[in-house]
Design an enzyme around this catalytic site. Structure first.
Site, PDB file in Angstrom:
ATOM      1  N   GLU A 189      75.586  29.382  20.125  1.00 17.83           N
ATOM      2  CA  GLU A 189      74.884  30.534  20.699  1.00 17.83           C
ATOM      3  C   GLU A 189      73.452  30.750  20.223  1.00 17.83           C
ATOM      4  OE1 GLU A 189      77.451  33.984  20.568  1.00 17.83           O
ATOM      5  OE2 GLU A 189      78.847  33.089  21.987  1.00 17.83           O
ATOM      6  N   GLU A 226      83.816  29.373  24.993  1.00 19.46           N
ATOM      7  CA  GLU A 226      84.403  30.628  24.502  1.00 19.46           C
ATOM      8  C   GLU A 226      84.656  31.507  25.721  1.00 19.46           C
ATOM      9  OE1 GLU A 226      82.276  32.888  21.528  1.00 19.46           O
ATOM     10  OE2 GLU A 226      81.886  31.146  20.271  1.00 19.46           O
TER      11      GLU A 226
HETATM   12  C1  LIG Z   1      83.562  37.735  21.011  1.00 19.16           C
HETATM   13  C2  LIG Z   1      83.638  37.334  19.594  1.00 19.16           C
HETATM   14  O1  LIG Z   1      84.636  37.515  18.949  1.00 19.16           O
HETATM   15  N1  LIG Z   1      82.576  36.756  19.126  1.00 19.16           N
HETATM   16  C3  LIG Z   1      82.519  36.301  17.779  1.00 19.16           C
HETATM   17  C4  LIG Z   1      81.926  34.947  17.751  1.00 19.16           C
HETATM   18  O2  LIG Z   1      81.945  34.448  16.461  1.00 19.16           O
HETATM   19  C5  LIG Z   1      81.289  35.218  15.494  1.00 19.16           C
HETATM   20  C6  LIG Z   1      81.507  34.581  14.165  1.00 19.16           C
HETATM   21  O3  LIG Z   1      82.851  34.394  13.888  1.00 19.16           O
HETATM   22  C7  LIG Z   1      81.758  36.667  15.483  1.00 19.16           C
HETATM   23  O4  LIG Z   1      80.901  37.410  14.645  1.00 19.16           O
HETATM   24  C8  LIG Z   1      81.707  37.203  16.896  1.00 19.16           C
HETATM   25  O5  LIG Z   1      82.186  38.519  16.919  1.00 19.16           O
END
Ligand SMILES: CC(=O)N[C@H]1CO[C@H](CO)[C@@H](O)[C@@H]1O
Ligand SMILES: *[C@@H]1O[C@H](CO)[C@@H](O)[C@H](O)[C@H]1NC(C)=O
Ligand SMILES: *[C@@H]1O[C@H](CO)[C@@H](O)[C@H](O)[C@H]1NC(C)=O
Ligand SMILES: *[C@@H]1O[C@H](CO)[C@@H](O)[C@H](O)[C@H]1NC(C)=O
Length: 326
Positions: free
Chosen positions: A154, A261
């Site tokens: 991301e 995701e």
């Molecule tokens: C939607 C979600 O759970 N996103 C997560 C993606 O990963 C990071 C790191 O583990 C989390 O902080 C986010 O909340």
């Protein structure tokens, strides 16, 4: 053919060997595996700030039919001094143990530096350091055909050219390491969202790979702001709506993608939205190669999307809607 030979052959067909990918709708279908990226303390303490995924619960998900696992880790814990510096050998060993547990079972492991395009809180600006980071890391896994390299989790709030250049640097580093058989998952800006992909990440079509094994990894949540922080989905059709333009982009540009995701809460609207999205993607397997649920991992507790066996909210509540794809 003797009867017992026939019976044996029939049994072998009916019951695919554990861990071996079954013929399925998608090339890959699985879950994220969280833990090693948890916490804000760097390096932090194993068992307090972070944990590694549990190979035994991964085995349970493989038994269910999952064929891909995205294994998160934090770059600052792997290479504490600098991106090009030496490894924390124990952290590398622990990461490798999880990756090997997955790939030894005959399914794919995505190696995911869960860093949002940042190192020590700063946007990664040196493409050459990033290339070296990847050359070093890919070198560790170059003989593992079932490893997949995910350039970074991301990218966001970054210069768009830089995102393209970092992805290209990662590809160049990975291939320079002699890792030539593995897939490379690239991610875009704006949290690699499918719903904004066409507006934001069009330049990503310019990435090149001498092995031609690039897969465009997009993420998509179905709550109102698309952040995946609410268990409320916008509507039963929001999943299809949010991936439609990206699907066309993949087709128009002759690319393939994976939803790296996605998730929705354990309720009727989200079940409809997630099912619809997967069905739409299954109708477009020329470009969609799979989907990876967010997320399993030992420390999720009662997290709204937890896929961790035996009692994660999604493991008990959502696995049935994923069943057609397992
Ligand atoms: C939607 C979600 O759970 N996103 C997560 C993606 O990963 C990071 C790191 O583990 C989390 O902080 C986010 O909340
Ligand atoms: C690696 O895992 C072992 C447990 O298997 C743990 O004792 C150790 O602290 C971990 N080290 C790191 C750096 O993660
Ligand atoms: C993509 O590459 C082409 C040819 O190298 C170049 O002309 C074009 O500007 C690039 N597009 C983007 C969006 O970077
Ligand atoms: C998938 O394709 C089938 C058959 O063409 C169609 O009936 C169905 O509506 C499609 N589903 C989605 C979500 O696009």
């Amino acid at each position: 053919m003797k009867l017992y030979t026939l019976l044996f052959a029939a049994a072998a067909l009916a019951a695919p060997q554990r861990g071996h990918k079954r013929a399925s709708v998608f090339e890959w279908f699985g879950s994220n595996e969280s833990g090693a990226e948890f916490g804000t303390n760097i390096p932090g303490v194993y068992g307090t700030d972070y944990i590694f995924p549990d190979p035994s619960t991964i085995a349970t998900l493989i038994d269910k039919g999952m064929s891909i696992f995205r294994v998160q880790f934090m770059m600052e814990r792997l290479v504490p001094d600098s991106m090009t510096g030496s490894y924390d050998e124990e952290y590398l060993t622990n990461l490798t143990t999880v990756v090997n547990a997955v790939t030894d079972a005959g399914v794919h492991a995505i190696i995911d530096p869960h860093n949002y395009g940042r190192y020590n809180g700063e946007i990664i600006s040196s493409t050459s350091d990033f290339q070296t980071f990847w050359e070093n890391l890919a070198g560790q896994f170059k003989d593992n055909d079932l490893a997949i390299f995910d350039t970074n989790n991301e990218y966001n709030s970054m210069d768009q050219d830089l995102v393209l250049e970092l992805n290209q640097a990662a590809i160049n580093g990975i291939r320079a390491a002699g890792a030539t058989t593995q897939y490379i998952f690239v991610e875009g800006n704006s949290w690699t969202g499918a719903w904004t992909w066409v507006d934001v990440n069009d330049n990503m079509k310019n990435l090149t790979d001498p092995e031609d094994k690039i897969v465009y990894e997009m993420h998509q949540y179905l709550d109102s702001d698309g952040s995946g922080t609410s268990e409320t989905c916008v509507s039963g059709t929001i999943g299809v709506e949010r991936v439609t333009d990206a699907t066309q982009w993949l087709k128009d540009n002759n690319k393939v993608g994976i939803l790296g995701e996605y998730a929705g809460g354990d309720n009727d609207v989200c079940r409809t939205a997630v099912s619809g999205m997967l069905e739409y993607m299954a109708n477009n397997t020329d470009v969609w190669k799979g989907a990876v649920w967010w997320a399993a991992g030992p420390w999720w507790g009662d997290y709204i999307f937890s896929m961790e066996p035996p009692d994660g909210t999604a493991y008990t509540g959502m696995l049935d809607i994923l069943e057609p794809y397992l």
